[in-house]
Design a protein around this motif. Sequence first.
Motif, PDB file in Angstrom:
ATOM      1  N   TRP A  67       0.836  -1.081   0.103  1.00 42.29           N
ATOM      2  CA  TRP A  67       0.049  -0.174   0.122  1.00 42.29           C
ATOM      3  C   TRP A  67       0.777   1.154  -0.016  1.00 42.29           C
ATOM      4  O   TRP A  67       2.008   1.289   0.581  1.00 42.29           O
ATOM      5  CB  TRP A  67      -0.749   0.114   1.300  1.00 42.29           C
ATOM      6  N   ARG A  68       0.291   2.215  -0.555  1.00 40.96           N
ATOM      7  CA  ARG A  68       1.080   3.443  -0.690  1.00 40.96           C
ATOM      8  C   ARG A  68      -0.107   4.671  -0.728  1.00 40.96           C
ATOM      9  O   ARG A  68      -1.207   4.439  -1.223  1.00 40.96           O
ATOM     10  CB  ARG A  68       2.006   3.600  -1.671  1.00 40.96           C
ATOM     11  N   LEU A  69       0.327   5.800  -0.268  1.00 42.52           N
ATOM     12  CA  LEU A  69      -0.572   7.049  -0.516  1.00 42.52           C
ATOM     13  C   LEU A  69      -0.065   7.848  -1.860  1.00 42.52           C
ATOM     14  O   LEU A  69       1.114   8.081  -2.196  1.00 42.52           O
ATOM     15  CB  LEU A  69      -0.299   8.322   0.612  1.00 42.52           C
ATOM     16  N   LEU A 122       0.187   5.760   6.949  1.00 38.42           N
ATOM     17  CA  LEU A 122      -0.295   4.629   6.161  1.00 38.42           C
ATOM     18  C   LEU A 122       0.953   3.786   5.964  1.00 38.42           C
ATOM     19  O   LEU A 122       1.865   4.205   5.338  1.00 38.42           O
ATOM     20  CB  LEU A 122      -0.909   4.920   4.795  1.00 38.42           C
ATOM     21  N   VAL A 168      -5.536   6.154  -2.005  1.00 39.41           N
ATOM     22  CA  VAL A 168      -4.395   4.933  -1.703  1.00 39.41           C
ATOM     23  C   VAL A 168      -4.551   4.221  -2.813  1.00 39.41           C
ATOM     24  O   VAL A 168      -5.271   4.145  -3.541  1.00 39.41           O
ATOM     25  CB  VAL A 168      -4.889   4.417  -0.352  1.00 39.41           C
ATOM     26  N   GLU A 169      -3.251   3.453  -2.964  1.00 38.19           N
ATOM     27  CA  GLU A 169      -3.147   2.614  -3.740  1.00 38.19           C
ATOM     28  C   GLU A 169      -2.749   1.111  -3.209  1.00 38.19           C
ATOM     29  O   GLU A 169      -1.612   1.345  -2.455  1.00 38.19           O
ATOM     30  CB  GLU A 169      -2.189   2.891  -5.088  1.00 38.19           C
ATOM     31  N   GLN A 171      -6.941   1.538  -6.799  1.00 40.48           N
ATOM     32  CA  GLN A 171      -7.024   2.890  -6.179  1.00 40.48           C
ATOM     33  C   GLN A 171      -8.371   3.070  -5.621  1.00 40.48           C
ATOM     34  O   GLN A 171      -9.378   2.964  -5.911  1.00 40.48           O
ATOM     35  CB  GLN A 171      -6.487   4.005  -6.850  1.00 40.48           C
TER      36      GLN A 171
END
Length: 275
Positions: free
Chosen positions: A111-113, A124, A144-145, A157
């Motif tokens: 996960w990432r912003l 996150l 988020v993705e 996303q």
Amino acid sequence: MSRAHTGSFGGSRCRDFSMSMRWDLRVRTGYLELAAWAVMVMGAAALGQTTPTGHASAEQASTDQASTDQGSPDKVGGLVIEPEELPGTYPLEPYAVKLYGRGDYVPTLHWRLVSGTLPPGITLNDNGELRGAAERAGEFRFVVEARDGGKPQQGAQREFVIKVVEALRVEWKVPAHVTGNRIDGSVAVSNTTRDDMDLTFDVKAVAENGRATEIGYQRFLLQRGTVGMALPFGETLPQGAYVIYVNVVGEVANRNAIYRQRMQTPGALQVVVGP
């Protein structure tokens, strides 16, 4: 002579029979060739109808899938990000929410912003966990993705909003005002947290020379979930101009959290003493 004649007649009959056989073979061969040609034509026609129909069906399915993907920006392939919404919070409250994937994907998700802003104090993690404690109130919108472990990778996303509300809210209920030689008013206080607060309510009237007069004070336990409790204040004052300052402090000892709210009148209130 008789034998010669007989021989000639027999040879003629043989030639006629041979020609007849060859003619019959040619006719039969012609029928076979005609039948084979008909089969080929029918087969080609059948292929000509089936192949375009098959292509059209595949193209339509591809178009439908593309349309579906475009109409659902949060979904790419078989991966969908959940939950649909995130819970709200308030400043200094511990926050822990786990994002997760649903559908057809290859573990493990990372996960990432992508864009937007998380509430200050909340982060996150790579495993999809939102954790921390918001430092201030506000409405924070972000995207988020998540990407899976497949090759090639599959991703999705989703946009979220975290609403951070004030833990301790204070607003004018009856704005400070002059009545004769008094200044009176009241405020409404609310506790939006899940904890009781040790509340201190203090109101001062500050004169032009800097002298402060206490015109309201209370200390009590403000129950969790309290909304709009009225706290009055007021006092008789000497003649002069006064700015009213309201200070409210709520403390939650078991979380070592202190919330402060301040208000003041936009200008000085004039108290006149006399007939």
